[in-house]
Design a protein around this motif. Structure first.
Motif, PDB file in Angstrom:
ATOM      1  N   GLY A  32      12.026 -15.235  32.955  1.00 54.32           N
ATOM      2  CA  GLY A  32      12.106 -13.812  32.733  1.00 54.32           C
ATOM      3  C   GLY A  32      13.404 -13.372  32.096  1.00 54.32           C
ATOM      4  N   SER A  33      14.171 -14.342  31.614  1.00 56.46           N
ATOM      5  CA  SER A  33      15.453 -14.012  30.989  1.00 56.46           C
ATOM      6  C   SER A  33      15.895 -15.172  30.110  1.00 56.46           C
TER       7      SER A  33
ATOM      8  N   ILE B 120       6.697 -17.423  28.434  1.00 53.45           N
ATOM      9  CA  ILE B 120       6.892 -16.290  29.342  1.00 53.45           C
ATOM     10  C   ILE B 120       5.509 -15.729  29.622  1.00 53.45           C
ATOM     11  N   GLY B 121       5.131 -15.713  30.889  1.00 52.92           N
ATOM     12  CA  GLY B 121       3.782 -15.295  31.249  1.00 52.92           C
ATOM     13  C   GLY B 121       3.746 -13.962  31.963  1.00 52.92           C
ATOM     14  N   THR B 122       3.704 -14.002  33.271  1.00 52.42           N
ATOM     15  CA  THR B 122       3.514 -12.818  34.095  1.00 52.42           C
ATOM     16  C   THR B 122       4.560 -11.743  33.836  1.00 52.42           C
ATOM     17  N   MET B 123       5.776 -12.140  33.532  1.00 56.62           N
ATOM     18  CA  MET B 123       6.836 -11.162  33.310  1.00 56.62           C
ATOM     19  C   MET B 123       6.485 -10.203  32.167  1.00 56.62           C
TER      20      MET B 123
ATOM     21  N   ARG C  12       7.583  -6.481  32.694  1.00 52.70           N
ATOM     22  CA  ARG C  12       8.600  -5.939  31.784  1.00 52.70           C
ATOM     23  C   ARG C  12       8.220  -6.332  30.364  1.00 52.70           C
ATOM     24  N   PRO C  13       7.425  -5.511  29.683  1.00 50.27           N
ATOM     25  CA  PRO C  13       6.936  -5.864  28.344  1.00 50.27           C
ATOM     26  C   PRO C  13       8.033  -6.180  27.332  1.00 50.27           C
ATOM     27  N   SER C  14       9.237  -5.725  27.559  1.00 50.26           N
ATOM     28  CA  SER C  14      10.349  -5.995  26.633  1.00 50.26           C
ATOM     29  C   SER C  14      10.997  -7.354  26.864  1.00 50.26           C
ATOM     30  N   VAL C  15      10.449  -8.139  27.787  1.00 56.50           N
ATOM     31  CA  VAL C  15      11.072  -9.402  28.161  1.00 56.50           C
ATOM     32  C   VAL C  15      11.262 -10.349  26.970  1.00 56.50           C
ATOM     33  N   TRP C  16      10.312 -10.378  26.046  1.00 60.28           N
ATOM     34  CA  TRP C  16      10.443 -11.284  24.894  1.00 60.28           C
ATOM     35  C   TRP C  16      11.640 -10.924  24.037  1.00 60.28           C
TER      36      TRP C  16
END
Length: 94
Positions: A35-36, A53-56, A60-64
């Protein structure tokens, strides 16, 4: 092309991921709990050539974008041209 997906539970699995990456001649993709940029770096340093990156994404849609930016900044700070330079650099003690 075959790929090995490796799920590491709570980072205790990083030495196992490192061993798996050294034992196979196919790409290893790290999944689970990313997630980071720090999380992604742990998997990459352990030997993953890519991370998922899956569930995150739902949390938090901005995670990518955040993860990409964090990886970019880390590489710039440390003079790293490509993440592949980091893949598999984990040193596991005896």
């Amino acid at each position: 092309m075959m790929t090995l997906f490796f799920w590491a539970q709570a980072r205790r699995g990083m030495p196992a991921l490192a061993a798996a990456a050294q034992a196979v001649s196919i790409p290893v993709i790290g999944i689970g709990g990313i997630g980071s940029a720090e999380d992604a770096l742990e998997f990459i340093i352990a030997g993953a050539q890519a991370v998922q990156i899956g569930t995150m994404n739902f949390v938090r849609p901005s995670v990518w974008a955040e993860t990409f930016q964090g990886l970019k900044e880390y590489c710039q700070r440390h003079g790293i041209r490509t993440l592949s330079e980091l893949s598999g650099t984990l040193v596991v003690g005896d």
